[in-house]
Design a protein around this motif. Structure first.
Motif, PDB file in Angstrom:
ATOM      1  N   THR A  92      -6.064  16.185  -5.253  1.00  0.00           N
ATOM      2  CA  THR A  92      -6.624  16.675  -6.504  1.00  0.00           C
ATOM      3  C   THR A  92      -8.076  16.250  -6.671  1.00  0.00           C
ATOM      4  OG1 THR A  92      -6.346  16.661  -8.925  1.00  0.00           O
ATOM      5  CG2 THR A  92      -5.746  14.658  -7.755  1.00  0.00           C
ATOM      6  N   ASN A  93      -8.863  17.111  -7.282  1.00  0.00           N
ATOM      7  CA  ASN A  93     -10.239  16.776  -7.638  1.00  0.00           C
ATOM      8  C   ASN A  93     -10.277  16.152  -9.027  1.00  0.00           C
ATOM      9  OD1 ASN A  93     -11.230  17.837  -5.250  1.00  0.00           O
ATOM     10  ND2 ASN A  93     -11.827  19.787  -6.158  1.00  0.00           N
TER      11      ASN A  93
ATOM     12  N   TRP B  45      -1.069  10.148  -2.481  1.00  0.00           N
ATOM     13  CA  TRP B  45      -1.898  11.103  -3.206  1.00  0.00           C
ATOM     14  C   TRP B  45      -3.354  10.767  -2.943  1.00  0.00           C
ATOM     15  CZ3 TRP B  45       1.674   7.809  -5.327  1.00  0.00           C
ATOM     16  CH2 TRP B  45       1.171   6.662  -5.959  1.00  0.00           C
ATOM     17  N   CYS B  46      -4.223  11.774  -3.064  1.00  0.00           N
ATOM     18  CA  CYS B  46      -5.632  11.617  -2.747  1.00  0.00           C
ATOM     19  C   CYS B  46      -6.460  12.223  -3.873  1.00  0.00           C
ATOM     20  CB  CYS B  46      -5.928  12.327  -1.425  1.00  0.00           C
ATOM     21  SG  CYS B  46      -7.401  11.737  -0.586  1.00  0.00           S
TER      22      CYS B  46
ATOM     23  N   ALA C 260      -7.098  15.663   5.345  1.00  0.00           N
ATOM     24  CA  ALA C 260      -6.827  14.706   6.417  1.00  0.00           C
ATOM     25  C   ALA C 260      -6.583  13.317   5.844  1.00  0.00           C
ATOM     26  CB  ALA C 260      -7.993  14.684   7.397  1.00  0.00           C
ATOM     27  N   LEU C 261      -7.373  12.938   4.840  1.00  0.00           N
ATOM     28  CA  LEU C 261      -7.184  11.636   4.201  1.00  0.00           C
ATOM     29  C   LEU C 261      -5.837  11.561   3.489  1.00  0.00           C
ATOM     30  CD1 LEU C 261     -10.766  11.148   2.735  1.00  0.00           C
ATOM     31  CD2 LEU C 261      -9.714   9.802   4.560  1.00  0.00           C
ATOM     32  N   ALA C 262      -5.449  12.650   2.826  1.00  0.00           N
ATOM     33  CA  ALA C 262      -4.160  12.673   2.134  1.00  0.00           C
ATOM     34  C   ALA C 262      -3.011  12.534   3.122  1.00  0.00           C
ATOM     35  CB  ALA C 262      -4.014  13.962   1.333  1.00  0.00           C
TER      36      ALA C 262
END
Length: 203
Positions: free
Chosen positions: A89-90, A112-113, A129-131
Motif C-alpha cells: 500500500t502507498n 505488509w509493505c 519485491a520488498l513485500a
C-alpha cells in the motif's frame, strides 16, 4: 499473494515472521483504540483529498472501513491451502498501519509493505519485491489483486506478477494492457485464487 509450490503440504509451512513489520505497527492489545482510529481518519482524509471526494466521504469511509469476516475467512482458507498473503500500500506508515490494525488484517497476513516505510511507491515494481521478501518469499508465482488500473497493470507486468483486477462495476481503460483476470469484488478475487492449483492455471 504467493501461490503454493509443488507438493509441499501447507500444514508444514512456517508461521509468519512479522518482526520486520512489528517495529512500526504495534499490537492492538497495547495500542489505544483512539490512536488506531485517529490514524485511520488521517489516511481517509489524505485519500479523499487525493481523489477529490467531498468531506462527507470521510465519515462514511471511516465507519465502513472494516474487513468483513467472510473475507478474513477466505484469507484463512488461502493460507491453509499454502498461499502467503501480504499487502502492498502507498501512504504514511502511521496511517496505513492503523488501517491494517483497524481492519484486523494484521493477524491474517504474512507481511505488509507501506511506501513511506520502504521509500518506494506503487507502481514501482520494487515495492512488490520488498513485500514478497517480508512474506518470506520472492516474486515467483505471485498474484496481485487490486482495484486501481495503474498499479494493477504497469507495475505487476514489469515485475512478472499475475494480476486480478477488481473492477467494482467499472470498465478497464482501453489504452492499458489487460489484467490477467477481472472480477467484481474482493470476494470473487479470493475465490479465484482458492480455485487455482498453480498460478498459471486456466479459469
Amino acid at each position: 499473494m504467493h501461490a503454493p509450490r509443488g507438493q509441499r503440504d501447507p500444514r508444514n509451512w512456517p508461521s509468519p515472521d512479522r518482526s520486520a513489520n512489528r517495529r512500526w505497527c504495534p499490537s492492538t492489545s497495547t495500542t489505544p483504540s483512539w490512536t488506531v482510529r485517529r490514524g485511520l481518519r488521517h489516511w481517509v482524509e489524505e485519500f479523499t483529498r487525493e481523489w477529490g471526494l467531498g468531506t462527507t466521504a470521510v465519515e462514511w469511509i471511516v465507519e465502513a472501513d472494516d474487513c468483513p469476516q467472510h473475507v478474513l475467512d477466505q484469507i484463512t482458507g488461502l493460507r491453509e491451502s499454502g498461499w502467503r498473503v501480504g499487502v502492498v500500500t502507498n501512504g504514511l506508515t502511521l496511517t496505513q498501519g492503523a488501517v491494517l490494525e483497524h481492519t484486523g488484517l494484521v493477524r491474517y497476513l504474512y507481511g505488509w509493505c507501506i511506501s513511506e516505510e520502504v521509500d518506494v511507491r506503487k507502481p514501482d515494481p520494487g515495492i512488490f519485491a520488498l513485500a514478497a521478501e517480508l512474506c518470506g518469499s520472492d516474486l515467483t508465482a505471485v498474484w496481485m489483486c487490486g482495484d486501481s488500473p495503474m498499479p494493477t497493470s504497469s507495475a505487476p507486468g514489469r515485475a512478472g506478477l499475475y494480476t486480478i483486477w477488481i473492477r467494482h462495476g467499472r470498465t478497464w481503460p482501453a489504452f492499458m494492457p489487460q489484467p490477467g483476470r477481472t472480477v467484481d469484488s474482493i470476494t470473487e478475487a479470493l475465490q479465484a485464487l482458492l480455485r487455482l492449483c498453480s498460478p498459471v492455471s486456466s479459469g
